[in-house]
Scaffold this active site. Structure first.
Site, PDB file in Angstrom:
ATOM      1  N   GLY A   1       0.802  -1.225   0.000  1.00 29.57           N
ATOM      2  CA  GLY A   1       0.000   0.000   0.000  1.00 29.57           C
ATOM      3  C   GLY A   1       0.833   1.271   0.000  1.00 29.57           C
ATOM      4  O   GLY A   1       0.285   2.349  -0.224  1.00 29.57           O
TER       5      GLY A   1
ATOM      6  N   CYS B   1     -27.956  -8.527 -16.243  1.00 27.71           N
ATOM      7  CA  CYS B   1     -27.450  -8.087 -17.550  1.00 27.71           C
ATOM      8  C   CYS B   1     -28.473  -8.441 -18.627  1.00 27.71           C
ATOM      9  O   CYS B   1     -29.016  -9.543 -18.633  1.00 27.71           O
ATOM     10  CB  CYS B   1     -26.125  -8.776 -17.840  1.00 27.71           C
ATOM     11  SG  CYS B   1     -25.580  -8.604 -19.552  1.00 27.71           S
TER      12      CYS B   1
ATOM     13  N   CYS C   1     -26.696 -11.346 -21.170  1.00 30.95           N
ATOM     14  CA  CYS C   1     -26.414 -12.717 -20.720  1.00 30.95           C
ATOM     15  C   CYS C   1     -27.250 -13.134 -19.519  1.00 30.95           C
ATOM     16  O   CYS C   1     -27.253 -14.311 -19.154  1.00 30.95           O
ATOM     17  CB  CYS C   1     -24.938 -12.883 -20.411  1.00 30.95           C
ATOM     18  SG  CYS C   1     -24.413 -12.019 -18.914  1.00 30.95           S
TER      19      CYS C   1
ATOM     20  N   CYS D   1     -23.425  -6.224 -18.985  1.00 27.08           N
ATOM     21  CA  CYS D   1     -22.175  -6.479 -18.260  1.00 27.08           C
ATOM     22  C   CYS D   1     -21.083  -5.525 -18.738  1.00 27.08           C
ATOM     23  O   CYS D   1     -20.917  -5.313 -19.935  1.00 27.08           O
ATOM     24  CB  CYS D   1     -21.650  -7.881 -18.553  1.00 27.08           C
ATOM     25  SG  CYS D   1     -22.485  -9.209 -17.720  1.00 27.08           S
TER      26      CYS D   1
ATOM     27  N   CYS E   1     -19.461 -11.758 -19.891  1.00 21.13           N
ATOM     28  CA  CYS E   1     -20.773 -11.680 -20.544  1.00 21.13           C
ATOM     29  C   CYS E   1     -20.866 -12.713 -21.661  1.00 21.13           C
ATOM     30  O   CYS E   1     -21.839 -13.449 -21.757  1.00 21.13           O
ATOM     31  CB  CYS E   1     -20.982 -10.272 -21.102  1.00 21.13           C
ATOM     32  SG  CYS E   1     -22.684  -9.935 -21.567  1.00 21.13           S
TER      33      CYS E   1
END
Lengths: 289, 219
Positions: free
Chosen positions: A33, A242, A245, A267, A273
């Protein structure tokens, strides 16, 4: 095909630059980090188009790798296609659009829906690596705040969100605490993706070319999205599936369909997808639209 | 022999060998305690001057250059060949004081310099800290429930990169190592990071890794 007139070093960067990036990456992994400064070089694309990610990928990649590049989840947008072609040319690397086949995934602002696996490396393109930048513009001060682990400013900002709007209004680049020590910018991924960073089996590397910073999150590391006991962090959610899909619990893009303002939700992850749509078609299912 | 050893070659394929070696080190640093083999091509072709091991040599060729002062322990300095090989291939400056070095290379782990006397960075710049490359044979690390081959050199490890808990065996270390490491770990974000090399493999211990003696060990 004619021989190219210019032969680039494997990975485009010269070896000295790669060593600088590599040393920065190792220290980045050792201090999860923490933003390690590095001498960001010119690469054949403008700053702000993923030059940090490209330099990190160039320092890590070899011809044995399989590279996937996504831009907001999509494999087929200009930025993703040109970075993929760049590495095909300068490393002679295999490329793929399938998340599970990739060893390195360079990304602009999404984490794939398909869960990552051990041995995979995520490379994030980062525009603003400093999570405190908009709260404290001076680099000297933000460095000191990180050194002193003084993150009060960030909590005040989150508190003000709640006081004013009743909820956190940050929906992307939502700050995280890495390994309980450094507040870190997850690059502007949607907060929907934040939980995927926690204890991920994949190594996550971050490159900010314009801002000249590299940082990292090792696998199996605690990545906690900031929040309060009574107002814990909540990732974005979507009500509908979605429309291509039928997948649920995925990040959706809004696509405007006509001049009347009709929209479609699909998506953002094109690979996921396609895979889900093919599986649904194979099972003979109709997609409820 | 000495003159000839000065000119031992470096990597046979510098760009690719460095990339492969770096990946092993990066994976090792990301998953502390896990052993990563150096690429077979590097193992076959790289002839580092003794007593420097091949993997340690590969790590140094990969990471060191004129920007990284290097300190070598007495065993490595004795022959002079390691020093000249390293200067020739990397251009790195060899320093007398380990505290000035960004890379500290140790062939004799029992007499390694005190980890807490090395450059550990500052709270604002913890990355300006030494990386210690220690040549030590990689022993098979036993599963948690199995008795270790060498209990005195076996530690429980936990921290970023480690799923749950694991054990790690480091052979040949001096008696003060565990205490030194615990101080090193406690002053995070400052600290040094270790790369443990065998002839053919690398392991690593970043400063984030917590080491504890196996239970039952007199300490």
């Amino acid at each position: 095909m004619a021989e190219p007139r210019i032969v680039y070093n494997e990975g485009y960067l010269d070896e000295q630059t790669k060593r600088v990036v590599r040393r920065a990456l190792l220290k980045g992994v050792a201090v999860p980090g923490f933003q390690v400064p590095f001498a960001s070089r010119e690469v054949p694309m403008p700053r702000g188009w993923g030059t940090g990610g490209v330099q990190v990928t160039a320092a890590v990649i070899g011809p044995e790798d399989t590279l996937k590049v996504i831009d907001q989840g999509a494999d087929d947008t200009t930025n993703a296609v040109s970075i993929r072609q760049f590495f095909e040319k300068v490393v002679n690397v295999h490329t793929t659009t399938h998340t599970e086949a990739a060893t390195i995934i360079q990304t602009r602002h999404r984490i794939p829906e398909t869960p990552l696996a051990e041995g995979q490396i995520m490379v994030y393109q980062v525009p603003i690596p400093e999570p405190l930048r908009f709260l404290e513009p001076r680099e000297t001060e933000t460095r000191r705040l990180h050194a002193l682990e003084e993150y009060g400013l960030m909590y005040v900002k989150l508190y003000e969100d709640i006081a004013r709007y009743g909820h956190f209004v940050t929906t992307y680049d939502y700050p995280v605490m890495v390994n309980g020590r450094y507040v870190t910018a997850p690059s502007p991924i949607p907060s929907f993706d934040n939980p995927k960073m926690h204890q991920s089996p994949a190594l996550q590397l971050f490159g900010a070319g314009r801002e000249k910073r590299i940082y990292a999150i090792p696998p199996y590391t605690d990545v906690e999205s900031l929040g309060f006991e009574d107002y814990p962090f909540e990732p974005q959610r979507f009500e509908q599936p979605c429309q291509i899909c039928g997948a649920e619990d995925v990040y959706l893009d809004e696509v405007v369909m006509d001049d009347a303002g009709a929209v479609m939700y699909v998506c953002s992850d094109t690979d996921y997808c396609q895979k889900t749509a093919e599986a649904a078609a194979a099972a003979g299912q109709e997609i409820p639209v | 022999m000495r003159a000839a050893e000065n000119y031992l070659p470096g990597f046979a394929d510098p760009v690719h060998d460095a990339q492969q070696t770096f990946r092993a080190v990066l994976e090792a640093m990301s998953r502390p305690g896990t052993t990563y083999e150096v690429a077979p091509a590097v193992q076959e072709t790289l002839r580092a001057p003794g007593p420097l091991g091949a993997a340690a040599g590969a790590v140094i060729l990969t990471l060191c250059d004129e920007q990284t002062p290097v300190w070598l322990d007495d065993q490595l300095r004795e022959t002079g060949t390691v020093e000249s090989w390293l200067r020739f291939h990397t251009g790195a400056r060899i320093v007398e004081d380990p505290a000035e070095a960004m890379f500290v290379v140790v062939a004799d782990p029992a007499h390694a310099p005190d980890l807490n006397a090395l450059a550990c960075g500052t709270d604002e710049e913890p990355h300006i800290s030494a990386t210690v490359v220690i040549d030590t044979p990689a022993l098979d690390t036993p599963a948690l429930d199995m008795p270790p081959a060498d209990p005195a050199a076996t530690f429980r490890i936990a921290g970023p990169g480690i799923k749950g808990q694991a054990t790690l065996t480091i052979a040949g270390l001096g008696a003060g190592f565990l205490d030194q490491w615990q101080v090193n770990h406690s002053r995070f974000p400052r600290g040094v990071d270790l790369i443990l090399t065998d002839h053919t493999s690398v392991r690593a211990l970043p400063r984030t890794t917590e080491l504890t003696a196996l239970e039952g060990r007199a300490h």
